[in-house]
Design a protein around this motif. Structure first.
Motif, short mmCIF file in Angstrom:
data_model
loop_
_atom_site.label_atom_id
_atom_site.label_comp_id
_atom_site.label_asym_id
_atom_site.label_seq_id
_atom_site.Cartn_x
_atom_site.Cartn_y
_atom_site.Cartn_z
N MET A 30 1.31 -1.47 0.20
CA MET A 30 0.07 0.56 0.18
C MET A 30 1.21 1.18 -0.04
SD MET A 30 -3.35 1.08 2.68
CE MET A 30 -3.95 2.70 2.79
N GLU A 31 0.62 2.36 -0.33
CA GLU A 31 1.23 3.30 -1.40
C GLU A 31 0.14 4.50 -0.25
OE1 GLU A 31 3.62 6.40 -3.55
OE2 GLU A 31 2.83 4.70 -4.82
N LEU A 32 0.71 5.29 0.85
CA LEU A 32 -0.19 6.55 1.56
C LEU A 32 0.75 7.68 0.48
CD1 LEU A 32 -2.44 7.71 3.77
CD2 LEU A 32 -1.03 7.58 4.93
N VAL A 33 -0.03 8.72 -0.04
CA VAL A 33 0.50 9.58 -0.50
C VAL A 33 0.12 11.53 -0.18
CG1 VAL A 33 1.21 8.37 -2.75
CG2 VAL A 33 -0.89 9.15 -2.78
N GLU A 34 0.53 12.25 -0.20
CA GLU A 34 -0.26 13.66 -0.04
C GLU A 34 -0.42 13.87 1.35
OE1 GLU A 34 -3.09 15.53 -2.69
OE2 GLU A 34 -2.59 14.71 -4.55
N VAL A 35 0.45 13.55 2.21
CA VAL A 35 1.07 14.15 3.72
C VAL A 35 1.97 15.20 4.20
CG1 VAL A 35 1.01 13.40 5.72
CG2 VAL A 35 -0.46 11.97 4.13
N ASN A 36 1.45 15.76 3.44
CA ASN A 36 2.34 17.19 3.84
C ASN A 36 2.67 17.83 5.51
OD1 ASN A 36 3.42 19.75 4.50
ND2 ASN A 36 3.22 20.23 1.89
N PRO A 37 2.95 17.33 6.05
CA PRO A 37 2.99 18.01 8.18
C PRO A 37 3.02 19.42 7.50
CG PRO A 37 5.44 17.06 6.75
CD PRO A 37 4.31 16.80 5.86
N LEU A 38 3.76 20.33 6.73
CA LEU A 38 3.14 21.75 6.80
C LEU A 38 1.51 22.15 6.64
CD1 LEU A 38 6.44 22.76 4.59
CD2 LEU A 38 6.33 23.17 6.61
N PHE A 39 0.96 20.99 6.32
CA PHE A 39 -1.34 21.47 5.87
C PHE A 39 -1.34 20.46 6.84
CE2 PHE A 39 1.83 22.91 1.64
CZ PHE A 39 1.35 24.15 2.36
N ASP A 40 -0.36 19.87 7.54
CA ASP A 40 -1.52 18.95 8.18
C ASP A 40 -1.63 19.83 9.52
OD1 ASP A 40 -2.39 16.67 8.92
OD2 ASP A 40 -0.86 15.56 9.14
N HIS A 41 -2.30 20.51 9.41
CA HIS A 41 -2.88 21.02 11.32
C HIS A 41 -3.98 19.63 12.31
CE1 HIS A 41 -2.57 24.57 9.71
NE2 HIS A 41 -3.45 24.73 8.38
N ASN A 42 -2.51 19.90 13.32
CA ASN A 42 -2.91 18.93 14.45
C ASN A 42 -3.03 17.21 13.63
OD1 ASN A 42 -3.95 20.65 16.36
ND2 ASN A 42 -6.34 20.71 15.71
N ARG A 43 -2.04 17.41 13.27
CA ARG A 43 -1.75 15.93 12.44
C ARG A 43 -2.89 15.30 12.36
NH1 ARG A 43 2.39 14.67 17.03
NH2 ARG A 43 0.63 14.50 18.11
N HIS A 44 -4.48 16.01 11.80
CA HIS A 44 -5.25 15.02 11.22
C HIS A 44 -5.50 14.15 10.31
CE1 HIS A 44 -10.26 14.64 11.04
NE2 HIS A 44 -9.88 14.65 9.68
N THR A 45 -4.43 14.51 9.65
CA THR A 45 -4.34 13.64 7.88
C THR A 45 -4.03 12.96 8.52
OG1 THR A 45 -4.28 16.01 6.66
CG2 THR A 45 -3.70 13.52 5.61
N ALA A 46 -2.55 12.94 9.29
CA ALA A 46 -1.57 12.01 9.40
C ALA A 46 -2.25 11.19 10.60
CB ALA A 46 -0.46 12.18 9.78
N ARG A 47 -3.12 10.78 11.27
CA ARG A 47 -3.37 10.13 11.66
C ARG A 47 -4.98 9.32 11.36
NH1 ARG A 47 -4.13 14.52 16.69
NH2 ARG A 47 -2.28 13.82 17.79
#
Length: 62
Positions: A30-47
């Motif tokens: 699996m590949e997870l793409v388009e997670v940009n820490p600069l735009f990920d407020h409160n790590r919502h996208t990463a979570r």
């Protein structure tokens, strides 16, 4: 997400699709793409990404 698509999958639909894929025991990567820490407020996208990966590995959310 960098490029949202109208009519795309919602939270539950994405998990459901990955749960179905997990049940086949056919997925090898699996590949997870388009997670940009600069735009990920409160790590919502990463979570969310971690939760989706967990669904593909067999975790069920319901």
């Amino acid at each position: 997400m960098g490029t949202p698509v109208p009519g795309g999958l919602n939270y539950r639909e994405a998990h459901y699709a990955l749960e179905i894929l997990a049940s086949t025991n056919q997925v090898t990567s699996m590949e997870l793409v388009e997670v940009n820490p600069l735009f990920d407020h409160n790590r919502h996208t990463a979570r969310l990404g971690v939760e989706l990966i967990a669904s593909l590995l067999g975790k069920r959310i319901l």
